[in-house]
Every structure is written in C-alpha cells, then in structure tokens.
Scaffold this active site. Structure first.
Site, PDB file in Angstrom:
ATOM      1  N   PHE A 138       0.794  -1.304   0.036  1.00 37.77           N
ATOM      2  CA  PHE A 138       0.205  -0.272  -0.115  1.00 37.77           C
ATOM      3  C   PHE A 138       0.824   1.266  -0.229  1.00 37.77           C
ATOM      4  CE2 PHE A 138      -2.467   3.427   1.722  1.00 37.77           C
ATOM      5  CZ  PHE A 138      -3.491   3.450   0.998  1.00 37.77           C
ATOM      6  N   ASP A 223       9.094   2.421   1.949  1.00 38.98           N
ATOM      7  CA  ASP A 223       8.189   3.243   2.168  1.00 38.98           C
ATOM      8  C   ASP A 223       8.074   2.965   3.864  1.00 38.98           C
ATOM      9  OD1 ASP A 223       5.585   4.075   3.041  1.00 38.98           O
ATOM     10  OD2 ASP A 223       4.387   3.460   1.380  1.00 38.98           O
ATOM     11  N   LYS A 252       2.554   9.846   8.253  1.00 41.01           N
ATOM     12  CA  LYS A 252       1.733   9.415   9.613  1.00 41.01           C
ATOM     13  C   LYS A 252       2.188   9.663  11.071  1.00 41.01           C
ATOM     14  CE  LYS A 252      -1.296   5.947   7.749  1.00 41.01           C
ATOM     15  NZ  LYS A 252      -0.816   5.109   6.648  1.00 41.01           N
TER      16      LYS A 252
HETATM   17  C1  LIG Z   1      -0.898   5.099   5.103  1.00 44.66           C
HETATM   18  C2  LIG Z   1       0.041   4.875   3.973  1.00 44.66           C
HETATM   19  C3  LIG Z   1       0.150   5.520   3.075  1.00 44.66           C
HETATM   20  C4  LIG Z   1      -0.534   6.842   2.445  1.00 44.66           C
HETATM   21  O1  LIG Z   1      -0.402   7.975   3.350  1.00 44.66           O
HETATM   22  P1  LIG Z   1      -1.597   8.910   3.285  1.00 44.66           P
HETATM   23  O2  LIG Z   1      -1.179   9.953   4.345  1.00 44.66           O
HETATM   24  O3  LIG Z   1      -2.764   8.456   3.629  1.00 44.66           O
HETATM   25  O4  LIG Z   1      -1.448   9.560   2.023  1.00 44.66           O
HETATM   26  C5  LIG Z   1       1.342   5.066   2.256  1.00 44.66           C
HETATM   27  N1  LIG Z   1       2.124   4.104   2.507  1.00 44.66           N
HETATM   28  C6  LIG Z   1       1.768   3.499   3.476  1.00 44.66           C
HETATM   29  C7  LIG Z   1       2.912   2.353   3.862  1.00 44.66           C
HETATM   30  C8  LIG Z   1       0.771   3.618   4.364  1.00 44.66           C
HETATM   31  O5  LIG Z   1       0.547   2.880   5.554  1.00 44.66           O
END
Ligand SMILES: *Cc1c(COP(=O)(O)O)cnc(C)c1O
Length: 399
Positions: A138, A223, A252
């Site tokens: 994701f 990520d 986050k």
């Molecule tokens: C939540 C998340 C995103 C996206 O972040 P947003 O602030 O919602 O755009 C991207 N990568 C990972 C691994 C995430 O958990």
C-alpha cells in the site's frame, strides 16, 4: 452533538468514501479516546499509526500552541526554522543526507517516485523508468501511488493508470530477479506491510534486493510511512535488517497527529532535484514542522523505541497464546507495535465486539486483526486488550 446527530449530519454532507463506524470521537488523552456519547475506549487503532505518542501529547500540543501564535504559515520561498530543525533530526538519526517535506504519505511516495525517475533519467537516459513494487503493498491514493500499490481493489475504476509499474510477491527473489533489467528505475517496498495484512520482508531478502538494485543501477526506496519512527521497535524499520535504502518515505506519526510527509534521500540521489523540479505549498510549514520537532524529540527522549520493542513482545506473546488455544487464530505477524493476528474467521465481527467492550482495534482485509497502539502504552494497556480479546474469541466461531 451526540454520535447519532454527528453521523446523520455527516451522511448528508460528507462524501461517502469511508466505511465509517456509527460513532464520532471527540476527545483523546494518552491511549484513551471518548466518543460523543461519553463512552471511553482504549485505542489500539492509534489513528492508523499516526498517534504514536498517544492522543494530545503535551509536548506536541505546547509546540503547536506556541508556533500558532508566532508564525502559522509562510511560503517555501523562505527558510523556516522548525523545518530545517526537523530535517536535521531526520538526517542525524538515519542513513539520509537531505529531506523534502510534503503533507501525507501518498505525497511522500509520489515525490520518491519522481525523484527516482529524475535520477535515472539524469544518470542512465530516458529508457530507465520502471518501478517494481510488491503485491499486497500500500503506497497511497494518488494516481501514481495507487498504481504503485499492488492491490487491484484500489485501482479498479481509475484506469488508465500511469505506465511503468510491475509487481512481484513479497520475499520471492526469483520473481524479482526475473522482473528486473536495464529499464528498472527503482524497487519500492514497505519493510513491514501495513494495509496489506502486516507482512514482514525477510532480512535476508532485503539484502538480496539491495544487491539486485546495485547490479541494475536501480534505487531502493523504503516506504516507512506506517512502519517507521519507532513503530517496529527500532527507530526505522530498515535497522532490523541493516539494509539501507537510497530513499525513505515517512508521514503518519512524524508530527504526532498533524499532517506532514517527508522523503529522506542520500545526497547523490537528492541532487537529482533542482530548484523548480518539485514543490509543495504546505510542505514542511511552520506549524506541522514544529509539531514534528516536538514529536520526534519526544520519541527519542522518552525512549519510546525501546518501549515499542518491549510492549510489542508482550502483545505478540499474548496473541501467540491465542493461536495455541483457538483453532481459528492462525498466526501472529509483525515487529514491535505493528502486529497482525491472522484469522480463519470474520475479523470485522471481532472488532465490533471489542468496541462494545471498550477496546478499539482494526481489521485489514476481512481476516487480519491489526494492532497499532501508541508507542508509550504500558503493560496494563496490553493486558486489558488481551483480556477483552480473550472474552471475544471465546464467543467466536471459525468460518
Ligand atoms: C497510510 C500509508 C500511505 C498513505 O499515506 P496517506 O497519508 O494516507 O497518503 C502510504 N504508505 C503506507 C505504507 C501507508 O501505511
């Protein structure tokens, strides 16, 4: 307003993009939150890994209040002291040399993909643009990042998707080797997948991924939007394997509850961006950056990385015991305080029953319970969640 009043007003005026629960949260303190009808909950959803310091951490609140009265916003045409301080903290505590700030995880990944493509174009020519990502990953909801996301359910209906993305299964080296070549610009992965069901990349696998990237002149991008900043029991998840990326994305938890995102890169890679190549109006603004400095300092000063490792072990061993006793609880995955319990049962019913008993947890897919509590919880919080879960599991049947 009550829960019911807020829900009905929301249904009238807000777009229907979230499968929201019929309740509104109005107050939070530490690991606890309260809804509009006054019910108290122990929060092991933690804003989906945003509230790593718990709710309304006093140092973050004070930093926001102070900065709001001093300078709320100015353009990135000017230097901003909290922004340069947050960049220094990130660089001095990671592999990286330079930072770019934005406002969310998706934006951070979008920026990382743009940086990787610029770098490849500059150093290798126009044919090197392919991005390889993992299935069940994701990476966000913008067009490029949902294309990078290896889950069709997020992409359906938005075609045509940007070109140049390929997907391979996690921990499958032959598949990766097969898909890489002179066109490979970067490999993008989460060291611990969050939304995809809490899957951990093997440390040996990451070592080989890095070697393959070096062989093909491709960048390695981590990520760490969800798994970074102490969540896994190390400050950054890559420290578990010791395999450093070329670019890392964060968001986050970075500003303790305020919107922010960042990409961190090695100097040589960061140099692919020149003035005008990338920008964000709000990226690294004074308010978010001041909150970020306070949040990052609190993580270090309050030894929350160590606490995350300790509490994570406690939580995991309690969940592990369920696996020995309930045949529909199959496996515990994760590191530190990002944990998943794989079920052979409908996890959403378990989430509902826990909520009725005052504990908020989350379910990814329909059969993985996910736990993302604040990093400063104590053993009594972990024991409470395990006890409530025990009561609920005892009433649950396999599907
Ligand atoms: C939540 C998340 C995103 C996206 O972040 P947003 O602030 O919602 O755009 C991207 N990568 C990972 C691994 C995430 O958990």
């Amino acid at each position: 307003m009550s829960n019911a009043e807020i829900v009905s007003k929301g249904q009238k005026y807000v777009m229907n993009t979230y499968g929201r629960l019929p309740m509104a949260l109005v107050k939070g303190e530490g690991s606890k939150v309260w809804d509009a009808d006054g019910h108290e909950y122990l929060d092991f959803v933690g804003g989906l890994a945003v509230n790593s310091l718990g709710h309304c951490h006093p140092k973050v609140v004070a930093a926001i209040q102070e900065q709001a009265g001093k300078l709320l916003h100015c353009s990135n045409l000017y230097w901003i002291e909290p922004q340069v301080e947050l960049a220094r903290l990130l660089v001095e505590n990671s592999f990286g040399d330079k930072v770019f700030f934005c406002n969310s995880g998706a934006e951070a990944n979008e920026g990382a993909l743009k940086l990787a493509r610029k770098y490849a174009k500059k150093n290798y020519g126009p044919e090197k643009y392919e991005i390889i990502t993992l299935k069940h990953s994701f990476h966000g909801r913008t067009l490029a990042t949902l294309t990078a996301t290896g889950q069709e359910k997020y992409q359906a209906g938005y075609e045509p998707l940007p070109a140049g993305f390929k997907y391979v299964p996690i921990n499958d080296l032959p598949a990766l080797e097969e898909s890489m070549g002179p066109a490979t610009c970067a490999v993008l992965l989460e060291p611990v997948q969050g939304e995809g069901g809490v899957h951990v990349s093997d440390f040996g696998y990451l070592q080989k991924v890095k070697e393959l990237c070096q062989k093909h002149g491709a960048l390695l991008i981590y990520d760490e939007v969800q798994c970074g900043l102490g969540r896994t029991g190390k400050l950054f998840a890559y420290e578990h394997s010791g395999v450093e990326p070329d670019i890392m994305t964060l968001a986050k938890a970075l500003a303790g509850g305020v919107a922010i995102g960042a990409l961190v890169a090695r100097e040589e890679v960061a140099r692919a961006f020149n003035p005008g190549d990338h920008a964000s109006t709000f990226g690294g603004n004074p308010l978010a950056a001041a909150a970020g400095v306070a949040a990052f300092s609190a993580i270090l000063e309050e030894k929350l990385v160590e606490n995350s490792a300790r509490m994570g072990e406690l939580l995991a061993s309690g969940l592990q015991e369920f696996c020995a006793r309930y045949p529909f609880t199959l496996e515990v995955r994760g590191l530190g305080l990002i944990r998943g319990l794989q079920l052979k049962a409908d996890g959403r019913l378990i989430v509902d029953k826990c909520r009725e008993k005052g504990v908020l947890i989350n379910c990814v897919g329909s059969d993985v319970l996910r736990f993302l509590p604040p990093l400063n919880i104590g053993p009594q919080d972990v024991e409470k969640v395990l006890q409530v879960l025990e009561e609920v599991l005892a009433e649950t049947e396999a599907v």
